[in-house]
Motif scaffolding. Sequence first.
Motif, PDB file in Angstrom:
ATOM      1  N   GLY A 228       0.828  -1.197   0.000  1.00 12.77           N
ATOM      2  CA  GLY A 228       0.000   0.000   0.000  1.00 12.77           C
ATOM      3  C   GLY A 228       0.860   1.243   0.000  1.00 12.77           C
ATOM      4  O   GLY A 228       2.079   1.177   0.174  1.00 12.77           O
ATOM      5  N   HIS A 229       0.224   2.397  -0.193  1.00 14.80           N
ATOM      6  CA  HIS A 229       0.972   3.653  -0.181  1.00 14.80           C
ATOM      7  C   HIS A 229       1.533   3.883   1.215  1.00 14.80           C
ATOM      8  O   HIS A 229       0.813   3.720   2.213  1.00 14.80           O
ATOM      9  N   ALA A 231       2.205   6.491   3.151  1.00 14.02           N
ATOM     10  CA  ALA A 231       1.484   7.408   4.039  1.00 14.02           C
ATOM     11  C   ALA A 231       0.182   6.783   4.527  1.00 14.02           C
ATOM     12  O   ALA A 231      -0.190   6.929   5.698  1.00 14.02           O
ATOM     13  N   GLU A 232      -0.516   6.086   3.644  1.00 16.73           N
ATOM     14  CA  GLU A 232      -1.774   5.457   4.043  1.00 16.73           C
ATOM     15  C   GLU A 232      -1.539   4.378   5.094  1.00 16.73           C
ATOM     16  O   GLU A 232      -2.315   4.245   6.053  1.00 16.73           O
ATOM     17  N   MET A 233      -0.483   3.595   4.922  1.00 15.73           N
ATOM     18  CA  MET A 233      -0.179   2.543   5.888  1.00 15.73           C
ATOM     19  C   MET A 233       0.221   3.144   7.242  1.00 15.73           C
ATOM     20  O   MET A 233      -0.206   2.681   8.304  1.00 15.73           O
ATOM     21  N   ASN A 235      -0.593   6.135   8.391  1.00 20.16           N
ATOM     22  CA  ASN A 235      -1.762   6.786   8.989  1.00 20.16           C
ATOM     23  C   ASN A 235      -2.733   5.764   9.576  1.00 20.16           C
ATOM     24  O   ASN A 235      -3.393   6.034  10.590  1.00 20.16           O
ATOM     25  N   ARG A 236      -2.830   4.601   8.950  1.00 20.45           N
ATOM     26  CA  ARG A 236      -3.725   3.576   9.488  1.00 20.45           C
ATOM     27  C   ARG A 236      -3.266   3.127  10.871  1.00 20.45           C
ATOM     28  O   ARG A 236      -4.072   2.989  11.798  1.00 20.45           O
ATOM     29  N   ASP A 265       1.958  13.955   3.680  1.00 22.37           N
ATOM     30  CA  ASP A 265       0.651  13.321   3.801  1.00 22.37           C
ATOM     31  C   ASP A 265       0.359  12.891   5.235  1.00 22.37           C
ATOM     32  O   ASP A 265      -0.793  12.934   5.682  1.00 22.37           O
ATOM     33  N   ASP A 269      -2.725  14.437   7.628  1.00 24.15           N
ATOM     34  CA  ASP A 269      -3.711  13.601   8.327  1.00 24.15           C
ATOM     35  C   ASP A 269      -3.666  13.866   9.830  1.00 24.15           C
ATOM     36  O   ASP A 269      -4.700  13.981  10.478  1.00 24.15           O
TER      37      ASP A 269
END
Length: 278
Positions: A228-229, A231-233, A235-236, A265, A269
Amino acid sequence: MSEVIAVGLTDAPVADRALAWAATRARDRRQRLRLISILGGAVGVVGEDALVQGLLAAMRERAERAAAGLRAEGLEVEVIVERGNPTEKLIAAAEGAALLVIGSDHRGPEAGATRGPHGFRIVSTASCPVVVVPDVELGERRGVVVGVDGSETSEHAVAWAAAEADRLGEPLIAVGAWVPLPSRSHGHYPEQYLQNMQALTEENLSIALAGLRGRYPDLEIVARAERGHPAEMINRHAATARLVVVGTHGRGAFRRFVLGSVSYDVLADLAAVTAAVR
């Protein structure tokens, strides 16, 4: 290494959270505090001088009151109150500090728009690590999340995060993310390719974390290699963490304007207290 933690003070409610976070670290690390309050917005119109002096006096009184409470708890505290461009003055006053702590009235990823930036300009300009404290109650959250990508800035971030996790008695959650190459076949990838990408990310994580157990024998270390990206990982995992640490980088003369897309990113968030480390 400097033993000073600089703290940006404002009249926003989140400033109390930022100061409390900095004070706790100062106690644990036996560091001094430098409280910085900057008055911006003055343009030099007739009649402004008296107003400016009154505001500066009120700001100094507020800062000294906060300092007095901290000194009563045994902390060493200095106060700086100035007027000028808030970002420039804050960065200058924090010069030589080990850490700069600022507050953001951002209330988490689901809160929508908030006043002002999330510290982007300050993070991208400061020469020391910057901790951005959002207006979020952390409650029972656990863990210090750090993004790992194998770069030199990532190495610094891992070292900083490990020291903080050990100080806090929290697990260190190291996140390595990978994204497959764009595919013309609508996302259909050979299974061997996906397995190799996962294995390479796991190997990079192992290399990045090597030696930490010897230095911090009681530290719980959790490695997460995920597709996954980045930043997304991050942030999760940040949604349930007490602290997030990301590396920031610059490119030559443009350093002050470049955070890197991942750190940008994550700061946008701002799901938890977030440290940006060079």
